[in-house]
Motif scaffolding. Sequence first.
Motif, short mmCIF file in Angstrom:
data_model
loop_
_atom_site.label_atom_id
_atom_site.label_comp_id
_atom_site.label_asym_id
_atom_site.label_seq_id
_atom_site.Cartn_x
_atom_site.Cartn_y
_atom_site.Cartn_z
N SER A 21 0.82 -1.22 0.00
CA SER A 21 0.00 0.00 0.00
C SER A 21 0.85 1.26 0.00
CB SER A 21 -0.89 0.01 1.25
OG SER A 21 -0.08 0.11 2.41
N ARG A 22 2.16 1.13 0.07
CA ARG A 22 3.06 2.26 0.29
C ARG A 22 2.75 3.44 -0.65
NH1 ARG A 22 8.15 -1.41 -1.38
NH2 ARG A 22 7.05 -2.63 0.19
N GLU A 23 2.46 4.58 -0.05
CA GLU A 23 2.23 5.78 -0.85
C GLU A 23 3.57 6.34 -1.33
OE1 GLU A 23 -1.29 7.81 0.46
OE2 GLU A 23 -0.41 9.75 -0.06
N HIS A 24 4.65 5.74 -0.82
CA HIS A 24 5.98 6.09 -1.31
C HIS A 24 6.06 5.90 -2.82
CE1 HIS A 24 6.11 4.84 2.87
NE2 HIS A 24 7.22 5.51 3.05
N TRP A 64 4.64 9.00 -4.37
CA TRP A 64 5.57 10.08 -3.97
C TRP A 64 6.84 10.04 -4.79
CZ3 TRP A 64 5.11 8.63 1.90
CH2 TRP A 64 3.86 9.02 2.37
N ALA A 101 -3.99 -1.35 -9.44
CA ALA A 101 -4.39 -1.91 -8.16
C ALA A 101 -5.14 -0.81 -7.40
CB ALA A 101 -3.17 -2.36 -7.37
N ARG A 102 -6.13 -1.19 -6.61
CA ARG A 102 -7.00 -0.20 -5.97
C ARG A 102 -6.26 0.81 -5.11
NH1 ARG A 102 -9.00 0.58 -0.88
NH2 ARG A 102 -7.91 -1.30 -0.21
N ILE A 103 -5.37 0.32 -4.24
CA ILE A 103 -4.75 1.24 -3.28
C ILE A 103 -3.86 2.24 -4.01
CG2 ILE A 103 -3.40 1.45 -1.16
CD1 ILE A 103 -4.17 -1.44 -0.48
N ARG A 131 -4.08 3.28 -7.09
CA ARG A 131 -4.93 4.23 -7.85
C ARG A 131 -5.46 5.32 -6.91
NH1 ARG A 131 -9.84 1.16 -9.38
NH2 ARG A 131 -10.47 1.84 -7.31
N GLN A 132 -5.96 4.89 -5.75
CA GLN A 132 -6.50 5.87 -4.81
C GLN A 132 -5.41 6.79 -4.27
OE1 GLN A 132 -9.87 5.88 -4.62
NE2 GLN A 132 -9.45 7.94 -3.86
N ASN A 133 -4.24 6.22 -4.02
CA ASN A 133 -3.11 7.04 -3.54
C ASN A 133 -2.78 8.13 -4.54
OD1 ASN A 133 -2.86 5.53 -1.23
ND2 ASN A 133 -1.13 4.32 -1.95
N PHE A 141 -4.80 9.64 -6.77
CA PHE A 141 -5.82 10.69 -6.70
C PHE A 141 -5.73 11.45 -5.37
CE2 PHE A 141 -8.10 7.73 -9.73
CZ PHE A 141 -7.86 8.50 -10.85
N ASN A 142 -5.48 10.69 -4.29
CA ASN A 142 -5.37 11.33 -2.97
C ASN A 142 -4.24 12.35 -2.91
OD1 ASN A 142 -7.51 9.91 -1.93
ND2 ASN A 142 -6.29 8.47 -0.74
N ASP A 199 -12.91 11.17 -7.99
CA ASP A 199 -11.47 11.21 -8.25
C ASP A 199 -11.08 12.51 -8.96
OD1 ASP A 199 -11.20 8.74 -7.05
OD2 ASP A 199 -11.46 7.63 -8.91
N TRP A 247 -6.88 14.53 -1.29
CA TRP A 247 -7.96 14.09 -0.38
C TRP A 247 -7.95 14.89 0.93
CZ3 TRP A 247 -12.43 12.50 1.01
CH2 TRP A 247 -12.69 11.59 2.03
N THR A 274 4.42 3.63 7.56
CA THR A 274 3.55 4.49 6.74
C THR A 274 2.94 5.66 7.52
OG1 THR A 274 1.75 2.93 7.11
CG2 THR A 274 2.97 2.71 5.06
N SER A 278 -1.18 -2.92 3.26
CA SER A 278 -2.07 -3.62 2.32
C SER A 278 -2.71 -4.87 2.92
CB SER A 278 -1.31 -3.97 1.04
OG SER A 278 -0.21 -4.79 1.33
N VAL A 335 -4.84 0.97 3.05
CA VAL A 335 -4.91 2.27 2.39
C VAL A 335 -3.50 2.87 2.37
CG1 VAL A 335 -7.30 2.72 3.12
CG2 VAL A 335 -5.40 3.49 4.57
N THR A 341 -0.94 6.43 2.76
CA THR A 341 -0.70 7.36 3.87
C THR A 341 -1.70 8.52 3.90
OG1 THR A 341 1.62 6.76 4.09
CG2 THR A 341 1.04 8.97 4.80
N THR A 342 -2.14 9.00 2.73
CA THR A 342 -3.10 10.11 2.73
C THR A 342 -4.46 9.68 3.29
OG1 THR A 342 -1.96 11.11 0.85
CG2 THR A 342 -4.20 11.87 1.30
N THR A 383 -9.64 -7.23 -7.97
CA THR A 383 -9.44 -5.79 -7.76
C THR A 383 -10.79 -5.08 -7.60
OG1 THR A 383 -7.42 -5.89 -9.04
CG2 THR A 383 -8.39 -3.70 -8.73
N ASP A 384 -10.87 -4.22 -6.59
CA ASP A 384 -12.11 -3.51 -6.26
C ASP A 384 -13.23 -4.45 -5.81
OD1 ASP A 384 -11.53 -0.70 -6.57
OD2 ASP A 384 -11.36 -1.07 -8.72
#
Lengths: 176, 426
Positions: free
Chosen positions: A73-76, A79, A95-97, A99-101, A103-104, A159, A168, B36, B122, B137, B139-140, B190-191
Amino acid sequence: MERTFGGTALFLDRSDINTDEIIPARYLTEVTKDALKPYLLEDLLLDGFDPQGPALQQASVIVTRRNFGCGSSREHAPWALEVNGIHTVIAESYARIFRQNMFNCGMLAIELPAADLERLFALQTAGEVQVSVDLAAQRVVACAGDQKFECGFEISPFDKALVQAGGWVEFADQRY
Amino acid sequence: MGKTIAEKIFAAHLRDEPFPGTYVLDLDRVLCHEITTPVAIADLVWRNKDRVFDPTRIKAVIDHVTPAKDSKTAIQGKILREWARRHDIKDFFDVGRNGVCHALFPEQGFIRPGFTVIMGDSHTCTHGAFGAFAAGVGTTDLEVGILKGVCAFRKPASILVNLQGTLPEGVYSKDVILHLIGILGVNGATDRVIEFRGPVVDAMSMDARMTLTNMAIEAGGTCGICLPDQTTVEYLWPFIKDDYANQAAALEDFRRWHSDADAVYERVLDLDVSNLEPQVTYDYKPDCVKPVGELAGTRIDQVYIGTCTNGRLEDLRQAAEILKGRTIAPTVRGILSPATPKIFREALEEGLIAIFMDAGFCVTNPTCGACLGMSCGVLAPGESCAATSNRNFQGRMGQGGMVHLMSPATAAACAVTGVITDPRTL
Ligand code: SF4
């Protein structure tokens, strides 16, 4: 804050590129985004790709295949893209996480149908590909040499609002 | 039209629907670890919003690299530790009390049926074993969760996986989930939420169910989920005994989360596991799975038993059963990381730790360590590891290393022989 999205495209012709490949775990001990800059895609093994090469340095857009950003899930991962000036990824799916990261963080993860993506990949034969994105109109234009590719894309209203709000935290802060 | 368990949890937690198809949910748990969370904390401080929505619903642990291995990891721990103190987050777990998050938090009774749970990790999908909607999720999202107690989701469609038959001797929930990921593929869910049901799940302990739900993300799933039943009640009973007159009342209450008989699934998968063989991965993606026999004889340099997938007591027992009275191959380094201090202590008291040590294993403190190649067993280029973890990505346990995912029993068998081995042949 509304960013502009686009620039020189880097093509990563593989599906399932995971976030360990985008930024390896050994750099997760960094607590600032800037520190990640030199390590983007360091572990990606892909024919013709050099993580230290000029193609990555010049890129502002990544074009890739299916399920980009799977795994951790690393938002790194977004970044590491962000601090390297890459604010747009174009792929068939994510992958979901991840993709969301994107947009976030106020960045763009554009999904294109396989056929459109194929045409975009094909453009490479004409030379270096320049991509521009019109978020409001939801259109991608790409040019290489004397060739041009253009198509629309879908993005959920949420999004889109996140990208337009700058992320976000900004969106949630105004609303909750 | 009936609802799935995930849809029921969404309906019960809906705070806002800012746009059609986007559901902002109230959160029961926001879980944090030192990898995180520090950047989220730094960003909140930078924004002048260093607050938490509810310190009792936030739980934090230092688990990935602990005790700190260098200055950088020490700083990460320090940021989390000071933040927890500053905001009076009482459930903060530091050296001596800490363990791998997805083993520790359930063990502390923090997860309940019907809960919404997020974490900047994750494998948060693990907590779905309790009938919670639990999602990893970034970090944001974590930052907004900490500040506002909400998180946005698309409504996930559900895939129903019906596990039929009975698990053969020597075959475990890890083999089931590896086999399933092989069928679904790394983005097959996914999703989606994967709802696990059927007599095989009913017969599983909470430990075994957590192994199942832990790896939902390896098929891309948002959450893996099991319906809460008597096994769930018994696991949670020490924590909920004051809330219910008796276990039957708790069970009755939990049952309100069960998916309705006419709930709609995007896909239903019936899987009879009666002839399933132990499963092992062979490449850099968790859906590259084969029956152990097809990989038998492949050289192994290190065996790693632990992690949020298979570092629980039941897992240690399964491995110890193979190791008892045996020693590991001289070419193999064996590493055991019990997932929490409680598991470590119980394994000591049961004599399991002695079996591992007699066999030649090194026993580490509870930590993620080698699982993500950060400490306690990083591989050298060209080496391979038989691991009970959940990810075999290129470089995951060290640059140039190869990870073969498998059950604790299979990993123990590999330790004994030094090559990939079917545990049923020992
Ligand atoms: S044990 Fe491994 S997969 Fe589990 S939380 Fe730790 S690093 Fe992640």
